[in-house]
Design a protein around this motif. Sequence first.
Motif, PDB file in Angstrom:
ATOM      1  N   HIS A   1       0.461  -3.493  -3.285  1.00  0.00           N
ATOM      2  CA  HIS A   1      -0.441  -4.359  -4.057  1.00  0.00           C
ATOM      3  C   HIS A   1      -0.703  -3.752  -5.435  1.00  0.00           C
ATOM      4  O   HIS A   1      -0.349  -2.596  -5.685  1.00  0.00           O
ATOM      5  CB  HIS A   1      -1.746  -4.587  -3.278  1.00  0.00           C
ATOM      6  CG  HIS A   1      -2.670  -3.413  -3.282  1.00  0.00           C
ATOM      7  ND1 HIS A   1      -2.342  -2.193  -2.739  1.00  0.00           N
ATOM      8  CD2 HIS A   1      -3.917  -3.260  -3.801  1.00  0.00           C
ATOM      9  CE1 HIS A   1      -3.352  -1.354  -2.903  1.00  0.00           C
ATOM     10  NE2 HIS A   1      -4.317  -1.970  -3.548  1.00  0.00           N
TER      11      HIS A   1
ATOM     12  N   HIS B   1      -3.025  -2.273  -7.187  1.00  0.00           N
ATOM     13  CA  HIS B   1      -3.713  -1.019  -7.489  1.00  0.00           C
ATOM     14  C   HIS B   1      -2.766   0.170  -7.573  1.00  0.00           C
ATOM     15  O   HIS B   1      -3.133   1.219  -8.095  1.00  0.00           O
ATOM     16  CB  HIS B   1      -4.820  -0.744  -6.459  1.00  0.00           C
ATOM     17  CG  HIS B   1      -5.958  -1.707  -6.578  1.00  0.00           C
ATOM     18  ND1 HIS B   1      -6.763  -2.056  -5.519  1.00  0.00           N
ATOM     19  CD2 HIS B   1      -6.423  -2.402  -7.646  1.00  0.00           C
ATOM     20  CE1 HIS B   1      -7.674  -2.920  -5.931  1.00  0.00           C
ATOM     21  NE2 HIS B   1      -7.485  -3.149  -7.209  1.00  0.00           N
TER      22      HIS B   1
ATOM     23  N   HIS C   1      -6.409  -7.926   1.283  1.00  0.00           N
ATOM     24  CA  HIS C   1      -6.884  -7.237   0.071  1.00  0.00           C
ATOM     25  C   HIS C   1      -6.398  -7.944  -1.206  1.00  0.00           C
ATOM     26  O   HIS C   1      -7.151  -8.124  -2.158  1.00  0.00           O
ATOM     27  CB  HIS C   1      -6.396  -5.793   0.150  1.00  0.00           C
ATOM     28  CG  HIS C   1      -6.827  -4.899  -0.954  1.00  0.00           C
ATOM     29  ND1 HIS C   1      -8.038  -4.996  -1.595  1.00  0.00           N
ATOM     30  CD2 HIS C   1      -6.181  -3.836  -1.529  1.00  0.00           C
ATOM     31  CE1 HIS C   1      -8.112  -4.038  -2.519  1.00  0.00           C
ATOM     32  NE2 HIS C   1      -7.008  -3.337  -2.498  1.00  0.00           N
TER      33      HIS C   1
ATOM     34  N   ASP D   1      -3.355   0.412   1.246  1.00  0.00           N
ATOM     35  CA  ASP D   1      -4.721   0.260   1.747  1.00  0.00           C
ATOM     36  C   ASP D   1      -4.951  -1.188   2.185  1.00  0.00           C
ATOM     37  O   ASP D   1      -6.058  -1.687   2.210  1.00  0.00           O
ATOM     38  CB  ASP D   1      -5.790   0.761   0.761  1.00  0.00           C
ATOM     39  CG  ASP D   1      -5.859  -0.047  -0.512  1.00  0.00           C
ATOM     40  OD1 ASP D   1      -5.048  -0.964  -0.689  1.00  0.00           O
ATOM     41  OD2 ASP D   1      -6.746   0.247  -1.343  1.00  0.00           O
TER      42      ASP D   1
HETATM   43 ZN   LIG Z   1      -6.404  -1.483  -3.402  1.00  0.00          ZN
END
Ligand SMILES: [Zn+2]
Length: 274
Positions: free
Chosen positions: A117, A119, A174, A197
């Motif tokens: 993702h 991040h 997320h 995560d």
């Molecule tokens: Zn994240």
Amino acid sequence: MNNYICTTCGVQYETAEQAPDHCRICSEVRQYVNPNGQNWLTLEDMLEQGNYVNVIHPEESGLHSIHTTPDFAIGQTAYLIEGKTSNVLWDCVTYLDPATIAEIQDFGGINAIALSHPHYYSTQVEWAEAFGAKIYIHEDDKEWVTRPSERIEFWSGESIELDGDITLHRIGGHFKGAAVLEWHGGNNSQGVLLTGDIVRVAADRDWLTFMYSYPNFIPLPASTVSRMADQLQEMKFDRIYDAFHRIIDAEAAEKAQKSAKRYVAALSGELFET
Ligand SMILES: [Zn+2]
Ligand SMILES: [Zn+2]
């Protein structure tokens, strides 16, 4: 002209004369703007400072973790997987120096970079250029790419096979395009799941969690967590490695199911009285 890097999330931006006035990734509820103000630097600044090192550590046969010390930005761990026919980098870290490139070249380089993702997009384009690799990002997260590149392939649908041994699955949560990586040959062919995560290992290494925003403590809807658990049930794995180098060594598939049930029970007020 520079490729500026946000010091809070570690994500690099497209070439510009001046640093952007804000970071798109941090100015959003799943990240945060540093309370001391927005800051930028470049990869050249980091190399010049000379205080960062990437530690490349063997985890199990065919798997290395890559972590920058001291911690930079979010401080995630990336993983290099030796598949049947290619080497895949799962997630990425911002710092990249000649020593890291030389060490990874000794393992045969990197053919593909797969991202869980936004991040962890970090300096993915620098890594892709250094190794001649392709980057795989789910098309539903296209809007979060801050440094476009011809090396990025936006995949669609629910899964994609990268190597006879490695499959990416979009499980969302997320982020809409959030993905996990199923490595069939890992863990003596009992299977490994690399989760970023998107699914996080809890402190006791016995439970997992699922969040919309970790820094801002925002949970996911119960229906989303149940759907994610259903998708995880279709994958074969016994071990999980998350983005912060937390590992569930065995029975990870069962632990993911019981964790999703506990999460839904907590949200619906059935887990405890308070
Ligand atoms: Zn994240
Ligand atoms: Zn940022």
